[in-house]
Motif scaffolding. Structure first.
Motif, PDB file in Angstrom:
ATOM      1  N   GLY A  96      -6.758   1.836   3.362  1.00 49.36           N
ATOM      2  CA  GLY A  96      -5.986   1.470   2.177  1.00 49.36           C
ATOM      3  C   GLY A  96      -4.600   2.074   2.091  1.00 49.36           C
ATOM      4  N   GLU A  97      -4.188   2.850   3.125  1.00 46.45           N
ATOM      5  CA  GLU A  97      -2.867   3.474   3.120  1.00 46.45           C
ATOM      6  C   GLU A  97      -1.971   2.850   4.191  1.00 46.45           C
ATOM      7  N   THR A  98      -0.668   2.784   3.879  1.00 39.75           N
ATOM      8  CA  THR A  98       0.303   2.329   4.871  1.00 39.75           C
ATOM      9  C   THR A  98       0.497   3.419   5.914  1.00 39.75           C
ATOM     10  N   ASP A  99       0.343   3.059   7.186  1.00 40.34           N
ATOM     11  CA  ASP A  99       0.468   4.025   8.274  1.00 40.34           C
ATOM     12  C   ASP A  99       1.278   3.363   9.388  1.00 40.34           C
ATOM     13  N   TRP A 100       2.605   3.466   9.284  1.00 39.40           N
ATOM     14  CA  TRP A 100       3.486   2.834  10.269  1.00 39.40           C
ATOM     15  C   TRP A 100       3.293   3.457  11.644  1.00 39.40           C
ATOM     16  N   CYS A 137       0.845  -1.200   0.000  1.00 37.53           N
ATOM     17  CA  CYS A 137       0.000   0.000   0.000  1.00 37.53           C
ATOM     18  C   CYS A 137       0.879   1.250   0.000  1.00 37.53           C
ATOM     19  N   CYS A 138       0.337   2.342  -0.536  1.00 38.33           N
ATOM     20  CA  CYS A 138       1.074   3.612  -0.565  1.00 38.33           C
ATOM     21  C   CYS A 138       1.029   4.306   0.800  1.00 38.33           C
ATOM     22  N   GLY A 139       1.905   5.294   0.962  1.00 42.44           N
ATOM     23  CA  GLY A 139       2.000   6.016   2.233  1.00 42.44           C
ATOM     24  C   GLY A 139       0.820   6.923   2.495  1.00 42.44           C
ATOM     25  N   ASP A 140       0.714   7.406   3.744  1.00 48.96           N
ATOM     26  CA  ASP A 140      -0.472   8.178   4.158  1.00 48.96           C
ATOM     27  C   ASP A 140      -0.261   9.694   4.112  1.00 48.96           C
ATOM     28  N   ASN A 141       0.887  10.147   3.536  1.00 54.26           N
ATOM     29  CA  ASN A 141       1.131  11.566   3.288  1.00 54.26           C
ATOM     30  C   ASN A 141       1.461  12.357   4.555  1.00 54.26           C
ATOM     31  N   ASP A 142       1.905  11.683   5.599  1.00 50.16           N
ATOM     32  CA  ASP A 142       2.242  12.338   6.868  1.00 50.16           C
ATOM     33  C   ASP A 142       3.638  11.921   7.321  1.00 50.16           C
ATOM     34  N   PRO A 143       4.200  12.665   8.292  1.00 48.67           N
ATOM     35  CA  PRO A 143       5.405  12.157   8.956  1.00 48.67           C
ATOM     36  C   PRO A 143       5.092  10.816   9.634  1.00 48.67           C
ATOM     37  N   ILE A 144       6.108  10.036   9.902  1.00 44.93           N
ATOM     38  CA  ILE A 144       5.890   8.710  10.501  1.00 44.93           C
ATOM     39  C   ILE A 144       5.470   8.858  11.967  1.00 44.93           C
ATOM     40  N   ASP A 145       4.488   8.056  12.385  1.00 43.82           N
ATOM     41  CA  ASP A 145       3.905   8.164  13.726  1.00 43.82           C
ATOM     42  C   ASP A 145       4.689   7.366  14.755  1.00 43.82           C
ATOM     43  N   VAL A 146       4.682   7.865  15.985  1.00 41.22           N
ATOM     44  CA  VAL A 146       5.385   7.209  17.096  1.00 41.22           C
ATOM     45  C   VAL A 146       4.466   7.068  18.304  1.00 41.22           C
ATOM     46  N   CYS A 147       4.503   5.905  18.926  1.00 38.18           N
ATOM     47  CA  CYS A 147       3.826   5.651  20.202  1.00 38.18           C
ATOM     48  C   CYS A 147       4.931   5.507  21.251  1.00 38.18           C
ATOM     49  N   GLU A 148       5.042   6.491  22.140  1.00 36.17           N
ATOM     50  CA  GLU A 148       6.101   6.458  23.162  1.00 36.17           C
ATOM     51  C   GLU A 148       5.529   5.868  24.439  1.00 36.17           C
TER      52      GLU A 148
END
Length: 286
Positions: free
Chosen positions: A148-152, A111-122
């Motif tokens: 439908g979007e990749t959201d790491w 899947c394509c990226g979600d158009n944002d910086p990569i998310d972090v759970c601290e």
């Protein structure tokens, strides 16, 4: 440091960032990705303090990319409490100078990226403040497929946490915080259900990938950001105004940045929290 504009709990509210010298900067583009590149320690911008419900995020389409509250159908967005969870169950934010390119199909997820910086759970013990920049070590990642979007979702811990030395990979989270990873999958699967949306899906059957995998994903999103900021990739509506990336065609002066902030409404007392946001932790200061 940060500077508030307009009233918290309003559509106009913005949280702008300044560097140590008091100059306005973009948290998306001007804060370095690494706190310590040799040790793979990354900077993280805290958007949502743990146990709060307001869906705050870096405004990628605004000049200087301040933090604002997400809006859906003209209303401020709050994440519902999904039993047994209270608001966000970690300090939630993003790694600067990263971008999940919507034009790039991820080889791992298809899947394509979600158009944002990569998310972090601290996952550390401290409840951080909105706009705080902390140094984190990465432990692993979850691959959410969001509409439908990749959201790491990178799992990390503040290096100043008293327990940080005990965490070096994703299995340490299982050992030290039993049930936390399962709760994380459960949260991301169901958090949109109260809004009438279906459950979210995951790549890898919801399995977490280890530290090395996660670091490689972050590095690839940093390469996509480099192409974005150099105008080698069309970022669409993404605002790339920055003050420190000297070879970027989007680099601007401090006068220009100050004018952007000055044009925003002055800081005001917080608005009353709307009924859907009443689940917020009252101890969290705005």
């Amino acid at each position: 440091s940060v500077e508030e504009r307009a009233a918290p709990h309003s559509l106009e509210y913005r949280l702008f960032f300044k560097d140590a010298a008091g100059r306005y900067i973009s948290p998306f583009h001007d804060i370095p990705i690494y706190a310590d590149a040799g040790e793979n320690v990354f900077n993280m911008i805290v958007e949502v303090p743990r146990w709060t419900n307001a869906k705050m995020e870096i405004a990628t389409k605004d000049p200087l990319n301040p933090i604002k509250q997400d809006v859906k159908k003209g209303k401020l967005r709050y994440v519902a409490n999904v039993f047994p969870h209270k608001g966000y169950i970690w300090n939630y934010g993003a790694i600067p100078q990263t971008w999940e390119d919507p034009g790039h199909k991820d080889e791992n997820t298809g899947c394509c990226g979600d158009n944002d910086p990569i998310d972090v759970c601290e996952i550390g013990s401290k409840v951080c403040s909105r706009g705080e920049v902390i140094k984190v070590k990465v432990l692993g990642t979850l691959a959410l497929i969001d509409e439908g979007e990749t959201d790491w979702k990178v799992i990390a811990i503040n290096i100043e946490d008293p327990e940080a030395d005990n965490y070096n990979d994703i299995n340490d989270v299982r050992r030290m915080k039993p049930g936390y990873l399962e709760a994380t999958v459960d949260w991301f699967r169901r958090y949109k259900v109260p809004d009438g949306k279906p459950e979210n899906q995951f790549a890898f059957n919801g399995e977490f990938k280890d530290k090395d995998f996660a670091v490689n994903v972050i590095k690839s999103t940093h390469e996509h950001w480099k192409a974005l900021i150099a105008k080698k990739t069309d970022g669409g509506e993404i605002n790339c105004t920055n003050l420190t990336v000297s070879d970027s065609p989007f680099c601007c002066s401090q006068e220009c940045a100050k004018a952007t902030v000055d044009a925003a409404p002055p800081c005001k007392a917080a608005n009353p929290i709307p009924p859907e946001g009443k689940t917020q932790d009252k101890s969290q200061k705005n």
